[in-house]
Design an enzyme around this catalytic site. Structure first.
Site, PDB file in Angstrom:
ATOM      1  N   HIS A 250     -47.703   6.854  20.521  1.00 11.02           N
ATOM      2  CA  HIS A 250     -49.123   6.508  20.699  1.00 11.02           C
ATOM      3  C   HIS A 250     -49.854   6.596  19.355  1.00 11.02           C
ATOM      4  CE1 HIS A 250     -49.535   6.634  25.233  1.00 11.02           C
ATOM      5  NE2 HIS A 250     -48.281   7.013  25.038  1.00 11.02           N
ATOM      6  N   GLU A 341     -48.103  11.158  18.785  1.00  8.86           N
ATOM      7  CA  GLU A 341     -49.328  10.499  18.296  1.00  8.86           C
ATOM      8  C   GLU A 341     -49.122  10.317  16.799  1.00  8.86           C
ATOM      9  OE1 GLU A 341     -51.777   9.651  20.306  1.00  8.86           O
ATOM     10  OE2 GLU A 341     -51.385  10.833  22.105  1.00  8.86           O
TER      11      GLU A 341
HETATM   12 ZN   LIG Z   1     -52.231   6.444  23.857  1.00 10.95          ZN
END
Ligand SMILES: [Zn+2]
Length: 511
Positions: A250, A341
């Site tokens: 992400h 992330e």
């Molecule tokens: Zn996301």
């Protein structure tokens, strides 16, 4: 904790100087030159050809030293990704294979490239690994990283670089560059906004998976046909392969987040976190990524006021969410998944992509190698036949859904080095208990190999059956039936999540 990968592997630039192109259609073949000598067009033509041949031979070193066509650093469109994966598969059929796990709401195929010495089929003892990116359509760096990773692995293997050869010899790596191609098509390029985050139906795919903490009543409401197309595709994918380790890429933060993402206020809550029975392994996995990343381990790289010790966090401790993919992978598919992330900006400017790849490359490779943690092997019945659905438990680790052998009779259990007591149960057979001394597997590109050999039960008194035992593994394969899940008491939804839901909403735009 730094990976040895970087010291033993050439840089991207070095690789591009010496390697053959991996994009199909880029040809550097000079084989035909010498054949002009017997050309029927006569001696004058032959002499001309000879001169040209000599000239080409003189120029050949220049061609070889010219950097080959490495994959361009930019945001490839969905159609371009499909072409790239197909070209890789066509050009490297011995190590690459492309397949689709299904279609998006707008009908776009969800393409996966698998890299392995056995790209089309599982091999006994070779763990299945996967990377998924672009689940949120406007978080786009993961797409770029996974394409560069494919390019790097293929080029490394073609050059017989040890780091790539050993990885592909020991592991089957599945890569899904975009789980939400429709969202990508609609995405805005803003760093923080959410345009394109959802699928075409406006659904957040990382809230659409069945949730282990939803309780019996809410679990009973899960009917697969009501899940989004992209989520159904991933659920089907998890049924088709026994994945051992996974990461979901992400953007919008810089942290490695690990399960659980949710809780029902039970014993899994420890100090504000919602911890799994395999928390030590998850913390290790997250740190492998953050410490092999150029800056994630520093924990404050996005300068948004949030700081993460070691660049990692328990998902729930960061903010609670229901229906996330990593919890589903772990609880229902016994696949340990971490959410990565990888960029503060969800849609980084194109000119930053080479540097962002450099920051993530070692981490991506080191994380794959962790699939070789722990123990792996098969369970055989009293006739020496490998058995499916044998329960393989590790003392002190009560998973919500018990880990079971797959259709090949195989089990994989990611564990840090140490002594562990295993209990294996299978109908009609004595309970088998063995203690194993588990070494560190990633350095050797293999987990400890250990098969369990069962003995037939003498009578029913020695035949132990786990209370939830069913001849079919319901946790992995059935979503819409109550109370089928695991040895631990089935979670009940307590309503505690109301406040957490508000917090989640506030955090909504930031993952
Ligand atoms: Zn996301």
């Amino acid at each position: 904790m730094r990976s040895k990968v970087s010291s033993s592997s050439p840089s991207q630039q070095q690789l591009s100087l010496v390697s053959p192109p991996v994009f199909a259609g880029v040809c550097r073949c000079f084989v035909g030159v010498s054949r002009c000598r017997s050309d029927p067009r006569g001696p004058q033509w032959t002499g001309y050809a000879a001169v040209m041949s000599s000239l080409l031979l003189l120029l050949l070193p220049l061609f070889i030293l010219t950097p080959t066509t490495a994959l361009e650093f930019r945001y490839h469109r969905n159609g371009e990704i499909e072409k790239y994966l197909r070209d890789i598969s066509t050009s490297n059929p011995d190590i690459a294979h492309v397949y689709s796990i299904g279609r998006s709401v707008r009908g776009q195929q969800l393409w996966v490239l698998v890299l392995s010495l056995s790209p089309r089929h599982h091999s006994i003892g070779i763990p299945e690994f996967k990377y998924v990116a672009n689940m949120h359509g406007n978080e786009v760096l993961g797409r770029v990283l996974l394409l560069q990773l494919i390019d790097d692995l293929v080029r490394g293997h073609r050059n017989k670089e040890a780091w790539s050869v050993q990885l592909l010899n020991s592991t089957r790596i599945h890569i899904l560059p975009t789980m939400n191609p429709d969202g990508f098509d609609d995405a805005g390029t803003h760093c923080q906004f959410s345009q394109g985050r959802f699928n075409h139906n406006g659904v957040d795919l990382n809230r659409n998976f069945p949730d282990a903490f939803a309780g019996k009543r809410q679990q009973g409401q899960f009917v697969e046909e009501t899940q989004e197309a992209e989520v159904r595709a991933v659920i089907g994918w998890l049924r088709s392969e026994t994945f051992v380790l996974s990461a979901n890429l992400h953007g919008g933060a810089l942290v490695a987040s690990y399960p659980y993402d949710n809780s029902n206020g039970g014993s899994e809550q420890v100090g504000g976190a919602s911890v799994t029975p395999d928390n030590d392994v998850f913390v290790h996995l997250a740190k492998v990524y953050s410490y092999n990343h150029g800056s994630m381990h520093r924990g404050d790289s996005c300068k948004d006021g949030l700081s993460f010790n070691d660049g990692i966090t328990n998902g729930y401790q960061w903010y609670a969410l229901k229906g996330g993919m990593q919890d589903y992978n772990y609880v229902w598919a016994q696949c340990l998944e971490v959410t990565l992330e990888v960029s503060c900006c969800k849609f980084p400017p194109k000119d930053q992509l080479p540097a962002l790849w450099t920051e993530n490359r070692e981490a991506l490779l080191a994380f794959i190698r962790q699939v070789h943690l722990g123990v792996k092997g098969r369970v055989f019945d009293s006739f020496g036949v490998p058995v499916q659905n044998a329960v393989v438990e590790v003392k002190g680790r009560s998973n919500i859904c018990l880990f079971r052998t797959d259709k090949h009779g195989e089990y994989y259990r990611l564990l840090l080095p140490g002594n562990y007591t295993f209990t294996v149960t299978y109908p009609g057979h004595q309970v088998l208990t063995e203690t194993l001394d588990v070494p560190h597997g990633p350095d050797r590109y293999s987990a400890l190999k250990h098969d369990f050999l069962l003995r037939r039960a003498a009578d029913n008194s020695t035949h132990y059956t786990p209370t939830e035992f069913s001849p079919t593994p319901t946790c992995n394969y059935t979503l819409n039936v109550e109370g089928r899940c695991g040895a631990v008491a089935t979670p009940t939804w307590t309503g505690v999540s109301a406040a957490l839901g508000l917090w989640a909403a506030l955090r909504f735009l930031s993952d």
